[in-house]
Design a protein around this motif. Sequence first.
Motif, PDB file in Angstrom:
ATOM      1  N   ASP A 141       0.817  -1.217   0.000  1.00 42.33           N
ATOM      2  CA  ASP A 141       0.000   0.000   0.000  1.00 42.33           C
ATOM      3  C   ASP A 141       0.847   1.262   0.000  1.00 42.33           C
ATOM      4  OD1 ASP A 141      -2.605  -1.035  -0.153  1.00 42.33           O
ATOM      5  OD2 ASP A 141      -2.459  -1.699   1.923  1.00 42.33           O
ATOM      6  N   VAL A 142       2.160   1.088  -0.113  1.00 39.52           N
ATOM      7  CA  VAL A 142       3.041   2.256  -0.162  1.00 39.52           C
ATOM      8  C   VAL A 142       3.083   2.794  -1.593  1.00 39.52           C
ATOM      9  CG1 VAL A 142       5.432   3.034   0.067  1.00 39.52           C
ATOM     10  CG2 VAL A 142       4.440   1.506   1.791  1.00 39.52           C
ATOM     11  N   LEU A 143       2.860   4.081  -1.706  1.00 44.02           N
ATOM     12  CA  LEU A 143       2.928   4.764  -3.000  1.00 44.02           C
ATOM     13  C   LEU A 143       4.241   5.540  -3.013  1.00 44.02           C
ATOM     14  CD1 LEU A 143       1.372   5.751  -5.535  1.00 44.02           C
ATOM     15  CD2 LEU A 143       0.337   7.493  -4.091  1.00 44.02           C
ATOM     16  N   GLU A 144       5.030   5.362  -4.079  1.00 42.66           N
ATOM     17  CA  GLU A 144       6.326   6.040  -4.143  1.00 42.66           C
ATOM     18  C   GLU A 144       6.231   7.212  -5.110  1.00 42.66           C
ATOM     19  OE1 GLU A 144       9.225   2.206  -3.413  1.00 42.66           O
ATOM     20  OE2 GLU A 144       8.368   2.532  -5.380  1.00 42.66           O
ATOM     21  N   ARG A 145       6.656   8.368  -4.641  1.00 43.48           N
ATOM     22  CA  ARG A 145       6.604   9.558  -5.486  1.00 43.48           C
ATOM     23  C   ARG A 145       7.994  10.167  -5.617  1.00 43.48           C
ATOM     24  NH1 ARG A 145       1.973  13.469  -3.292  1.00 43.48           N
ATOM     25  NH2 ARG A 145       2.760  14.684  -5.058  1.00 43.48           N
ATOM     26  N   SER A 146       8.233  10.840  -6.733  1.00 44.06           N
ATOM     27  CA  SER A 146       9.460  11.609  -6.886  1.00 44.06           C
ATOM     28  C   SER A 146       9.192  12.658  -7.951  1.00 44.06           C
ATOM     29  CB  SER A 146      10.637  10.714  -7.288  1.00 44.06           C
ATOM     30  OG  SER A 146      10.371  10.127  -8.542  1.00 44.06           O
ATOM     31  N   VAL A 147      10.131  13.571  -8.126  1.00 44.19           N
ATOM     32  CA  VAL A 147       9.950  14.666  -9.077  1.00 44.19           C
ATOM     33  C   VAL A 147      11.256  14.868  -9.830  1.00 44.19           C
ATOM     34  CG1 VAL A 147       9.261  17.080  -9.338  1.00 44.19           C
ATOM     35  CG2 VAL A 147       8.379  15.760  -7.421  1.00 44.19           C
ATOM     36  N   SER A 148      11.155  15.194 -11.111  1.00 44.61           N
ATOM     37  CA  SER A 148      12.336  15.607 -11.882  1.00 44.61           C
ATOM     38  C   SER A 148      12.120  17.032 -12.338  1.00 44.61           C
ATOM     39  CB  SER A 148      12.522  14.743 -13.130  1.00 44.61           C
ATOM     40  OG  SER A 148      12.594  13.404 -12.783  1.00 44.61           O
ATOM     41  N   ILE A 266      20.082  26.048   1.278  1.00 44.95           N
ATOM     42  CA  ILE A 266      21.037  25.571   0.283  1.00 44.95           C
ATOM     43  C   ILE A 266      20.378  25.572  -1.094  1.00 44.95           C
ATOM     44  CG2 ILE A 266      22.302  24.177   1.973  1.00 44.95           C
ATOM     45  CD1 ILE A 266      21.265  21.726   0.522  1.00 44.95           C
ATOM     46  N   SER A 267      21.170  25.785  -2.117  1.00 45.79           N
ATOM     47  CA  SER A 267      20.575  25.924  -3.447  1.00 45.79           C
ATOM     48  C   SER A 267      21.359  25.097  -4.465  1.00 45.79           C
ATOM     49  CB  SER A 267      20.566  27.392  -3.863  1.00 45.79           C
ATOM     50  OG  SER A 267      21.899  27.830  -4.046  1.00 45.79           O
ATOM     51  N   TRP A 268      20.768  24.981  -5.641  1.00 47.34           N
ATOM     52  CA  TRP A 268      21.369  24.200  -6.736  1.00 47.34           C
ATOM     53  C   TRP A 268      21.168  25.025  -7.994  1.00 47.34           C
ATOM     54  CZ3 TRP A 268      22.916  18.754  -6.669  1.00 47.34           C
ATOM     55  CH2 TRP A 268      23.163  18.220  -7.937  1.00 47.34           C
ATOM     56  N   ARG A 269      22.235  25.338  -8.711  1.00 41.88           N
ATOM     57  CA  ARG A 269      22.103  26.078  -9.980  1.00 41.88           C
ATOM     58  C   ARG A 269      21.935  25.063 -11.095  1.00 41.88           C
ATOM     59  NH1 ARG A 269      24.106  31.289 -10.349  1.00 41.88           N
ATOM     60  NH2 ARG A 269      25.327  30.882 -12.224  1.00 41.88           N
ATOM     61  N   LEU A 270      20.719  24.980 -11.586  1.00 41.73           N
ATOM     62  CA  LEU A 270      20.387  23.973 -12.605  1.00 41.73           C
ATOM     63  C   LEU A 270      20.822  24.503 -13.964  1.00 41.73           C
ATOM     64  CD1 LEU A 270      18.845  21.194 -12.698  1.00 41.73           C
ATOM     65  CD2 LEU A 270      16.838  22.513 -13.370  1.00 41.73           C
ATOM     66  N   ALA A 271      21.844  23.861 -14.540  1.00 38.58           N
ATOM     67  CA  ALA A 271      22.448  24.355 -15.784  1.00 38.58           C
ATOM     68  C   ALA A 271      21.502  24.113 -16.969  1.00 38.58           C
ATOM     69  CB  ALA A 271      23.769  23.629 -16.018  1.00 38.58           C
ATOM     70  N   PRO A 272      21.670  24.857 -18.045  1.00 38.79           N
ATOM     71  CA  PRO A 272      20.855  24.607 -19.236  1.00 38.79           C
ATOM     72  C   PRO A 272      20.960  23.142 -19.652  1.00 38.79           C
ATOM     73  CG  PRO A 272      22.139  26.608 -19.497  1.00 38.79           C
ATOM     74  CD  PRO A 272      22.595  25.976 -18.220  1.00 38.79           C
ATOM     75  N   GLY A 273      19.838  22.530 -19.892  1.00 39.39           N
ATOM     76  CA  GLY A 273      19.813  21.123 -20.305  1.00 39.39           C
ATOM     77  C   GLY A 273      19.904  20.139 -19.156  1.00 39.39           C
ATOM     78  N   GLU A 274      20.148  20.624 -17.953  1.00 40.47           N
ATOM     79  CA  GLU A 274      20.358  19.706 -16.831  1.00 40.47           C
ATOM     80  C   GLU A 274      19.034  19.270 -16.202  1.00 40.47           C
ATOM     81  OE1 GLU A 274      22.867  19.313 -12.641  1.00 40.47           O
ATOM     82  OE2 GLU A 274      22.464  21.304 -13.448  1.00 40.47           O
ATOM     83  N   ARG A 275      19.045  18.033 -15.683  1.00 39.50           N
ATOM     84  CA  ARG A 275      17.858  17.521 -14.970  1.00 39.50           C
ATOM     85  C   ARG A 275      18.257  17.153 -13.545  1.00 39.50           C
ATOM     86  NH1 ARG A 275      14.597  12.006 -16.680  1.00 39.50           N
ATOM     87  NH2 ARG A 275      14.843  11.090 -14.609  1.00 39.50           N
ATOM     88  N   LEU A 276      17.445  17.562 -12.606  1.00 41.69           N
ATOM     89  CA  LEU A 276      17.688  17.228 -11.199  1.00 41.69           C
ATOM     90  C   LEU A 276      16.571  16.286 -10.758  1.00 41.69           C
ATOM     91  CD1 LEU A 276      19.281  17.774  -8.555  1.00 41.69           C
ATOM     92  CD2 LEU A 276      17.839  19.782  -8.200  1.00 41.69           C
ATOM     93  N   ASP A 277      16.964  15.155 -10.185  1.00 43.62           N
ATOM     94  CA  ASP A 277      15.964  14.179  -9.724  1.00 43.62           C
ATOM     95  C   ASP A 277      15.899  14.199  -8.207  1.00 43.62           C
ATOM     96  OD1 ASP A 277      15.277  13.149 -12.265  1.00 43.62           O
ATOM     97  OD2 ASP A 277      17.134  11.991 -12.293  1.00 43.62           O
ATOM     98  N   SER A 278      14.709  14.246  -7.693  1.00 41.91           N
ATOM     99  CA  SER A 278      14.538  14.185  -6.240  1.00 41.91           C
ATOM    100  C   SER A 278      14.698  12.737  -5.783  1.00 41.91           C
ATOM    101  CB  SER A 278      13.144  14.680  -5.851  1.00 41.91           C
ATOM    102  OG  SER A 278      12.202  13.647  -6.041  1.00 41.91           O
ATOM    103  N   PRO A 279      14.932  12.534  -4.500  1.00 39.28           N
ATOM    104  CA  PRO A 279      14.813  11.162  -3.986  1.00 39.28           C
ATOM    105  C   PRO A 279      13.344  10.751  -3.964  1.00 39.28           C
ATOM    106  CG  PRO A 279      15.341  12.701  -2.209  1.00 39.28           C
ATOM    107  CD  PRO A 279      15.259  13.510  -3.468  1.00 39.28           C
ATOM    108  N   VAL A 280      13.090   9.559  -3.507  1.00 39.60           N
ATOM    109  CA  VAL A 280      11.704   9.071  -3.414  1.00 39.60           C
ATOM    110  C   VAL A 280      11.105   9.470  -2.074  1.00 39.60           C
ATOM    111  CG1 VAL A 280      10.338   6.952  -3.136  1.00 39.60           C
ATOM    112  CG2 VAL A 280      11.992   7.138  -5.004  1.00 39.60           C
ATOM    113  N   SER A 281       9.884   9.933  -2.107  1.00 39.90           N
ATOM    114  CA  SER A 281       9.108  10.047  -0.879  1.00 39.90           C
ATOM    115  C   SER A 281       7.994   9.006  -0.962  1.00 39.90           C
ATOM    116  CB  SER A 281       8.509  11.443  -0.720  1.00 39.90           C
ATOM    117  OG  SER A 281       7.636  11.442   0.396  1.00 39.90           O
TER     118      SER A 281
END
Length: 711
Positions: A141-148, A266-281
């Motif tokens: 019953d665990v639902l796993e979510r993440s975001v890119s 804290i911050s992250w400078r997302l470069a052109p074309g770059e993708r940042l993936d979150s961990p799973v919640s």
Amino acid sequence: MTALRPTGTGFDPDTATWFLHTPNTTYALRLTDGRLAHVYWGAALTDAEAAALPVRAESGARQRGSTSFEARYDGTEEYAWDGGVRYGVPSLQVRFADGARGLDLEPVGDEITVDRLTIRLRDRHYPVEVALRYRLRPDSDVLERSVSLTNLGDAEPIEVLRFDAASWALPHRDDYRLSHVTGMWGAETRLRREVAAAGETVFTSRRGITSHHANPWVMADDGTAGEEHGEVWSVALAWSGSWRMTVQRTPLERLSVSTGFGHDGISWRLAPGERLDSPVSAGMFTPGGFGAASRAWHAHVRRHVLPHPEEIRPVLYNSWEATFFDIDVARQSALATRAAELGAELFVVDDGWFRPYQDDRAGLGDWRVNPDLFPDGFAPLAEHVRSLGMGFGIWVEPEMVNPDSDLYRSHPDWVLHQPHRARTELRNQLVLNFGRDDVRAWAGAWLHGLVRDTGAVFLKWDMNRTFSEAGQPGAADPDRLWIEHTRGVHLVMDRLRAAWPDLRIESCSGGGGRLDLAILARTDQVWASDNTDAADRLRIQDGFTRLYPPGVLEAWVTDSPNTVTGRRTPLAFRFHVAMTGVLGLGGDLAAWSDDERCEAASLVALYKRIRPLVQQGRLYRLRPPDADGLCALQFADDDDVVVFAFRETPRMGFGVPPLPLAGLPRSARYRDTSTGAEYDAGVLTHHGLPLDLPRGEYASTVVHLERRRRP
Ligand code: GLA
């Protein structure tokens, strides 16, 4: 819970509703008025019922002209970003190169398979895409979510100020209560349960590790749930570095939880074309109370997180409390002989083997066996251990360096540091930056060599200080290290495991400072606390196993009086407490009497018979540690049951009443394997199991009930 129906995703085009069905629950979200609304998370609904769910914007008090103060959707959005009229907790916050803040996202498409859903959103002006991802498992019953998050531009970076893996909206209830764990070194994972405050409650680690102080999960109920009844929603984050989880209780009495990696500022400078993936919640709803919530998490972790869930964890011996830094081959060999006599299956050499002095001042980073302590290296000890039928294990602390080491003298730039600032030492050590390729390559190489040369089948991977002055001068985007260090640790572990499939790893960070769903995906067990006092451990282990299974909780039996608390407890009590997790031995066996060793050997043998139940069975907390008089735990599989009972302090000479058991099949009959007494499940459930506890303080007992097969 038994599965009601197949799991799966679905979409109703008429109402633009996506639904996700787990075996016993349903989760639904909807596109309405150009926004993504969360519509449901709770007990199972049919597709038609999910499609018919009404969406209601919260309105609050009304009078002509008075609606300009409330954000109507706070706490009810599927993913809450910063932008527009929103005053709730933003899960996503960015700043564009032209200085603009805030997002204006619109859904642009979805991808849907039977067990996964992705919804893509793009900004109406700036080149940025957000992909919300959902994953279902057929038996959980665990639902796993993440975001890119992707910078679709080709020129400018995007500054990412906050990027959470999920916001979870709970349904409206009259009240909300939060359960979580808190602690510190030597006092980890102690359960707290309190009314959710109006406003925001933040659980966080700014320390570069999951931390002893908070653990990334929270459970919410309406204040009426109990151990075996009531609705409980839980949210966890799979991340082993700094993190944040913010629970908000809005003015309109909605509760939501936003969580992700990194801490404030804290911050992250997302470069052109770059993708940042979150961990799973990961999130889970159960109507069966806190006990059902824990059992569902345990089953999920075993099936979908742990690398070797089918394995039974061995009884290990660890030399730390017996010798501290005072180690050498003769003492270790003698301990190994004694440990094997008691039934240990794995012998772990702890800290000290590479140190030039018998303390923590020097040597971390050099990882050469000290020839004064082990003149012929590890081989004679490792062979002795193996000749006794045990596996050989070693303590390591790969992310650390003492300034007094050859490594630091050659690579002072490898540690986390800031220009013009002190490099503050904690425990005489600094943190190596595992975000660096060269540091990871160095660590991977020596760990690989250590395993190869010693035949070690087990590493205790420790991490004994928190981050400070965490910088990397000269790096284009210095805050990245907070994320990249953790990713680097995961990567080195993953590669090591891939190269050595028989290697098992214990996660440790000054006790239980690194415990989360991401570390459990690449380790096999966790050292829950440096506090091995059995009475304290009842509480620490209770909090630990609220989410994480007893089969990953390493617990040693050590000496009395205890080295942390000075408390004296009987050997049986120490054993029984440790036997409710993964039993280990950690005392100075050379000082144990013949009687103690005899008792210990029989308790180890008993543990080996019951450990499949403890490590892989279902846990019922019959009476929690602070219940008046008696604490009791029950572990069961479809056949057997084992019950542990602990009474720390007797009162007024009162006896112990029969203990009602839980979750037994109605028609079953059981036999006590030590007394031969037989009981019907109905009697055990409704009347209780008679308990025979010794007199005096720290009394305990264990009862193993075997299911009788009726002819
Ligand atoms: C940490 C661990 C202990 C032990 C010591 C060695 O505190 O939690 O179990 O390994 O380090 O220094």
